[in-house]
Write an enzyme that holds these catalytic residues in place. Structure first.
Site, PDB file in Angstrom:
ATOM      1  N   ARG A 147      75.438  29.993  82.013  1.00 16.34           N
ATOM      2  CA  ARG A 147      75.683  31.306  80.929  1.00 16.34           C
ATOM      3  C   ARG A 147      74.988  32.312  81.573  1.00 16.34           C
ATOM      4  O   ARG A 147      74.380  32.455  82.714  1.00 16.34           O
ATOM      5  CB  ARG A 147      74.540  30.700  80.012  1.00 16.34           C
ATOM      6  CG  ARG A 147      73.180  30.366  79.840  1.00 16.34           C
ATOM      7  CD  ARG A 147      73.346  30.249  78.734  1.00 16.34           C
ATOM      8  NE  ARG A 147      71.761  29.479  78.854  1.00 16.34           N
ATOM      9  CZ  ARG A 147      70.806  28.796  77.587  1.00 16.34           C
ATOM     10  NH1 ARG A 147      71.658  28.630  76.717  1.00 16.34           N
ATOM     11  NH2 ARG A 147      69.616  27.824  78.198  1.00 16.34           N
ATOM     12  N   ASN A 185      72.170  35.469  72.906  1.00 17.55           N
ATOM     13  CA  ASN A 185      71.569  34.101  72.804  1.00 17.55           C
ATOM     14  C   ASN A 185      70.497  34.637  73.696  1.00 17.55           C
ATOM     15  O   ASN A 185      70.701  34.806  74.757  1.00 17.55           O
ATOM     16  CB  ASN A 185      72.309  33.015  72.911  1.00 17.55           C
ATOM     17  CG  ASN A 185      71.304  32.015  72.483  1.00 17.55           C
ATOM     18  OD1 ASN A 185      70.278  31.574  71.644  1.00 17.55           O
ATOM     19  ND2 ASN A 185      70.483  31.260  73.456  1.00 17.55           N
ATOM     20  N   GLU A 186      69.032  35.002  73.638  1.00 20.38           N
ATOM     21  CA  GLU A 186      68.362  35.598  74.163  1.00 20.38           C
ATOM     22  C   GLU A 186      68.411  36.696  74.708  1.00 20.38           C
ATOM     23  O   GLU A 186      67.640  36.784  76.260  1.00 20.38           O
ATOM     24  CB  GLU A 186      67.058  34.240  74.855  1.00 20.38           C
ATOM     25  CG  GLU A 186      67.394  33.312  74.301  1.00 20.38           C
ATOM     26  CD  GLU A 186      66.961  31.840  75.137  1.00 20.38           C
ATOM     27  OE1 GLU A 186      66.836  31.508  76.421  1.00 20.38           O
ATOM     28  OE2 GLU A 186      66.130  31.376  75.068  1.00 20.38           O
ATOM     29  N   GLU A 338      64.297  28.562  66.752  1.00 21.44           N
ATOM     30  CA  GLU A 338      64.863  26.863  67.880  1.00 21.44           C
ATOM     31  C   GLU A 338      63.089  26.652  68.636  1.00 21.44           C
ATOM     32  O   GLU A 338      62.599  27.899  67.972  1.00 21.44           O
ATOM     33  CB  GLU A 338      64.911  27.512  68.989  1.00 21.44           C
ATOM     34  CG  GLU A 338      66.497  27.542  69.130  1.00 21.44           C
ATOM     35  CD  GLU A 338      67.321  27.819  70.287  1.00 21.44           C
ATOM     36  OE1 GLU A 338      66.360  27.735  71.103  1.00 21.44           O
ATOM     37  OE2 GLU A 338      68.529  29.118  70.872  1.00 21.44           O
ATOM     38  N   TRP A 346      62.933  21.512  80.930  1.00 22.28           N
ATOM     39  CA  TRP A 346      63.050  22.355  82.167  1.00 22.28           C
ATOM     40  C   TRP A 346      61.646  23.110  82.514  1.00 22.28           C
ATOM     41  O   TRP A 346      61.594  23.961  83.302  1.00 22.28           O
ATOM     42  CB  TRP A 346      64.150  24.001  81.222  1.00 22.28           C
ATOM     43  CG  TRP A 346      63.357  24.268  79.949  1.00 22.28           C
ATOM     44  CD1 TRP A 346      63.844  24.047  78.844  1.00 22.28           C
ATOM     45  CD2 TRP A 346      61.796  24.862  79.103  1.00 22.28           C
ATOM     46  NE1 TRP A 346      62.910  24.146  77.861  1.00 22.28           N
ATOM     47  CE2 TRP A 346      61.571  24.642  78.174  1.00 22.28           C
ATOM     48  CE3 TRP A 346      60.805  25.147  79.688  1.00 22.28           C
ATOM     49  CZ2 TRP A 346      60.759  25.340  77.122  1.00 22.28           C
ATOM     50  CZ3 TRP A 346      59.570  26.107  79.224  1.00 22.28           C
ATOM     51  CH2 TRP A 346      59.805  25.979  77.676  1.00 22.28           C
ATOM     52  N   GLU A 386      71.615  21.101  79.743  1.00 19.84           N
ATOM     53  CA  GLU A 386      70.610  20.747  79.187  1.00 19.84           C
ATOM     54  C   GLU A 386      70.658  18.709  78.569  1.00 19.84           C
ATOM     55  O   GLU A 386      69.894  18.649  77.351  1.00 19.84           O
ATOM     56  CB  GLU A 386      70.522  21.918  77.714  1.00 19.84           C
ATOM     57  CG  GLU A 386      70.501  22.708  78.939  1.00 19.84           C
ATOM     58  CD  GLU A 386      69.961  23.398  77.152  1.00 19.84           C
ATOM     59  OE1 GLU A 386      71.448  23.940  76.928  1.00 19.84           O
ATOM     60  OE2 GLU A 386      68.656  24.478  77.308  1.00 19.84           O
ATOM     61  N   HIS A 389      67.384  17.243  77.570  1.00 18.87           N
ATOM     62  CA  HIS A 389      66.571  17.718  76.373  1.00 18.87           C
ATOM     63  C   HIS A 389      66.260  16.714  74.879  1.00 18.87           C
ATOM     64  O   HIS A 389      66.547  16.078  74.925  1.00 18.87           O
ATOM     65  CB  HIS A 389      67.023  19.255  75.876  1.00 18.87           C
ATOM     66  CG  HIS A 389      66.335  20.318  75.477  1.00 18.87           C
ATOM     67  ND1 HIS A 389      65.680  20.268  74.098  1.00 18.87           N
ATOM     68  CD2 HIS A 389      65.393  20.921  75.916  1.00 18.87           C
ATOM     69  CE1 HIS A 389      64.738  21.443  74.307  1.00 18.87           C
ATOM     70  NE2 HIS A 389      64.779  22.074  74.956  1.00 18.87           N
TER      71      HIS A 389
HETATM   72  C1  GLA Z   1      66.658  27.790  74.897  1.00 22.35           C
HETATM   73  C2  GLA Z   1      67.999  28.477  74.478  1.00 22.35           C
HETATM   74  C3  GLA Z   1      68.352  27.515  73.644  1.00 22.35           C
HETATM   75  C4  GLA Z   1      68.202  26.037  74.629  1.00 22.35           C
HETATM   76  C5  GLA Z   1      66.646  26.026  74.663  1.00 22.35           C
HETATM   77  C6  GLA Z   1      66.846  24.827  75.397  1.00 22.35           C
HETATM   78  O1  GLA Z   1      65.155  28.932  73.914  1.00 22.35           O
HETATM   79  O2  GLA Z   1      68.238  29.549  73.458  1.00 22.35           O
HETATM   80  O3  GLA Z   1      69.891  27.843  74.407  1.00 22.35           O
HETATM   81  O4  GLA Z   1      68.823  26.735  76.031  1.00 22.35           O
HETATM   82  O5  GLA Z   1      66.178  26.880  75.639  1.00 22.35           O
HETATM   83  O6  GLA Z   1      64.743  25.140  75.571  1.00 22.35           O
END
Ligand code: GLA
Length: 701
Positions: A147, A185-186, A338, A346, A386, A389
């Site tokens: 991604r 996202n991020e 989140e 991770w 993931e 997770h």
């Molecule tokens: C980030 C991402 C999520 C996911 C989490 C896993 O915060 O925004 O999509 O990958 O990490 O901890």
């Protein structure tokens, strides 16, 4: 004639009034009483889980949503990676399934935040338009399937991003159950494309900034190493060690590029969305640095971030710094969109948070200004990077043990949310954090041991113990509301920034500057006045020379006794009324017996320069001194070690969140009787086991 003491008192009254005004209906800046994080018609505190309906057969949705509702969850972010489902082929959009998911959630009283899916472009897109894929520093184009592979500077990519955001907004911009939007996202971890398209944009950006090559060459001092540029096309993207002026401008361009990328989608959404729908991003806390977050968060309704512990357990100071820094971006409450459902996948060691710790963490978030907490994620996909997770539901579709704790916390949120309505964190102390200074020091650390986050944390920890509430803000905002402002290492102090800081001091503020302050200007060039540069004259002292230390140096004076390590600055007083609060002991000869901390009254306030990295005991002594000198008071009052105090203030009074992060059970005597909301009684003491939480209200109805 008003004496400085009386004047100072008047200022404190005014500052107090300003602080209250910040939470009163008459809020001058926005005219708003309710923080934008608290949504009309919904609970003031929300709890949710991030959900991926596209990964599951539709027949399962009902079960998931029923389970969420039973767990008292009332919000969910969806769709932020679902591009290939929403636009299965170029220009063909399918939102029917998403609409059904939004409707199903509504039936279960779960509000939806829609994420734009631009952190994960679909394969048809990157295959047909390879220029939309990022090129890495080594010239290799990234491959599809991870991604953050889209190129933020690709004009073609931005067209596609705009279109998907626009189509989503056309469909959901008026949807009653869609409360807001998350862009991307991020922000792709701020990764850039090192290709000609991006380089040309950087050159254009430089041209708009400097207008002439001469100006650029002067400010970057390109006569050094034959770096002189004759035309814009010659300027490279810096990779590795490069001219500090060029690097700073590149980093600003990175911020600009991502802000423009964000704006492209904001515009697309705003054209169709009702104003009640908020727009936010998903940021990554203190220490995720490549973008200047003060800049990129400006156009957003509020800040949201993702809060993970990774290995180990919640350190309320480290995590508190991130919360306070995220709150400081817009000086407003925020969402934790989140957070860790026990474990991640991770980290070096993906241990679980202890039983009770997830609940404590959620309340710690609220104490620092969060109005929403969401777990990532509800249930993991059966394959994908993931899949192991932490989650709230296992691969079998049944609750994992943690869900009961989350449900209990969500119920508590719902039960006591009313007390948090219109409340915000109000602090008397601010720490200044500046992205540009941080970048510039990190590029030229001079000693590997110079760790800005450790230094910030030592001030934070000691000051928070005393004040029990701290803001972390940009050096360029109005500081008038603070009794004490500490800048641990504000490297870049251009003239205008110096003037604003002086204004604060003149009006009665207490400013403490740490080492390395004011060495550089806005071009990351050396200032030709000795440190702290434009503040040296007012401060009555200057840095004669700085030293990266091989070993710690003893230091003593009226401030206390201890050591200075990593970095030391030989100070000289330049004004007769400057006071030396600390001196170096025996060291490298140069430092021996020289001033290490110099302080001077200026206007109605005071400037103090700390010429080194103080040991923990000296930092604690310095924190005692500076809070006393500035009249800082504790937000709550004395508490046993291990208890974290948080205060939020609203028009009806204060609400406190007390959490025991220590191992032993503690009894906390309250300074006066308060309503203990979780216990549903009025009390003058609370007993807190490890991870125990008390919500104490003084609200007057
Ligand atoms: C980030 C991402 C999520 C996911 C989490 C896993 O915060 O925004 O999509 O990958 O990490 O901890």
């Amino acid at each position: 004639m008003v004496s400085p003491r009386v004047y100072r008192c008047m200022l404190l009254v005014v500052a107090g009034w300003i602080a209250l005004a910040a939470v009163s209906p008459a809020r001058a800046d926005s005219g708003q009483q309710t923080p934008p994080t608290q949504l009309p018609g919904r609970n003031a505190l929300l709890m949710g889980a991030d959900w991926y309906p596209e990964q599951w057969p539709e027949e399962r949705w009902e079960t998931d949503l029923r389970m969420m509702e039973a767990a008292h969850l009332n919000v969910s972010r969806i769709a932020e990676f679902a591009w290939s489902r929403m636009e299965p082929s170029e220009g063909r959009f399918d939102f029917d399934w998403l609409e059904r998911a939004v409707r199903a959630a509504e039936t279960h009283h779960i509000a939806i935040v829609l994420g734009t899916p631009t952190a994960a472009p679909p394969a048809w897109l990157t295959q047909k338009y390879p220029e939309t894929l990022r090129v890495e520093q080594d010239g290799q184009r990234v491959t599809h399937g991870t991604r953050a592979h889209g190129s933020v500077t690709s004009v073609k990519y931005r067209e596609f991003c705009r279109r998907i955001a626009e189509e989503m907004a056309k469909r959901f911009g008026r949807d009653a159950n869609v409360v807001g939007w998350q862009i991307d996202n991020e922000y792709g971890y701020a990764l850039m494309s090192y290709n000609e398209e991006g380089r040309r944009q950087f050159q254009e950006w430089l041209k708009a900034k400097y207008k002439t090559m001469e100006a650029l060459n002067t400010h970057w001092t390109t006569s050094y190493w034959s770096q002189t540029y004759d035309n814009w096309e010659e300027v490279p993207i810096p990779v590795g060690e490069h001219n500090p002026g060029l690097r700073l401008d590149w980093q600003r361009f990175v911020t600009y590029a991502w802000t423009a990328y964000q704006q492209n989608q904001i515009d697309a959404i705003r054209a169709h969305a009702e104003p009640r729908q908020f727009i936010t991003g998903n940021f990554m806390g203190y220490g995720f640095d490549p973008i200047d977050h003060y800049v990129i968060t400006k156009p957003l309704t509020f800040v949201a971030w993702d809060d993970y512990v990774g290995t180990g357990h919640l350190d309320p100071n480290s995590n508190g710094i991130s919360h306070d820094a995220m709150r400081g971006l817009k000086r407003e409450n925020f969402w934790v969109i989140e957070t860790q459902p026990g474990t991640v996948n991770w980290s070096a060691l993906n241990n679980s948070l202890d039983k009770g710790e997830v609940r404590a963490m959620a309340w710690h978030d609220v104490g620092h200004g969060a109005d929403e907490v969401s777990y990532w994620q509800w249930r993991s996909a059966l394959n994908g990077q993931e899949e192991i997770h932490g989650t709230l539901v296992g691969p079998d579709g049944e609750a994992v043990p943690l869900l009961a704790e989350v449900a209990q916390t969500a119920k508590e949120f719902a039960d006591v949310q009313g007390a948090f309505r219109d409340t915000r964190v109000v602090s008397e102390v601010a720490l200044l954090a500046d992205y540009e200074s941080r970048w510039a020091i990190n590029w030229q650390k001079h000693t590997e041991k110079y760790d800005q986050s450790t230094i910030l944390k030592s001030y934070y920890r000691t000051l928070r113990k005393i004040a029990q509430s701290i803001d972390i803000v940009s050096p360029d905002v109005s500081l008038a509301q603070y009794k004490l402002v500490v800048a641990p290492d504000l490297y870049l102090i251009p003239k205008d920034r110096a003037e604003r800081l002086l204004e604060y001091v003149k009006n009665g503020g207490q400013l403490v500057l740490g080492p390395r302050s004011g060495l550089k200007d806005e071009f990351n060039a050396l200032v030709t006045t000795r440190q702290p540069g434009y503040l040296a004259e007012a401060g009555g002292g200057q840095v004669e020379q700085y030293y990266a230390l091989e070993k710690a140096v003893p230091a003593s004076g009226s401030l206390g006794n201890g050591e200075i390590s990593v970095w030391a600055e030989y100070l000289k007083t330049t004004a007769a009324d400057a006071e030396v609060l600390l001196r170096f002991g025996k060291s490298n000869g140069w430092l021996d017996g020289q001033p290490a901390v110099v302080s001077r009254k200026y206007g109605h306030g005071q400037i103090t320069y700390v010429g080194g990295v103080l040991s923990d005991d000296l930092t604690a002594a310095a924190a005692q001194w500076m809070t006393k000198a500035s009249g800082v008071t504790a937000a709550f009052g004395p508490v046993p070690d291990g208890i974290e105090v948080n205060r939020r203030v609203g028009p009806k009074g204060a609400v406190f969140v007390l959490i025991n992060f220590g191992a032993a059970t503690q009894t906390v005597a309250l300074p006066r009787p308060m309503q203990s909301l979780l216990e549903r009684r009025t009390s003058d003491r609370v007993e807190l086991p490890q991870y125990g939480v008390a919500i104490l209200s003084e609200a007057k109805n």
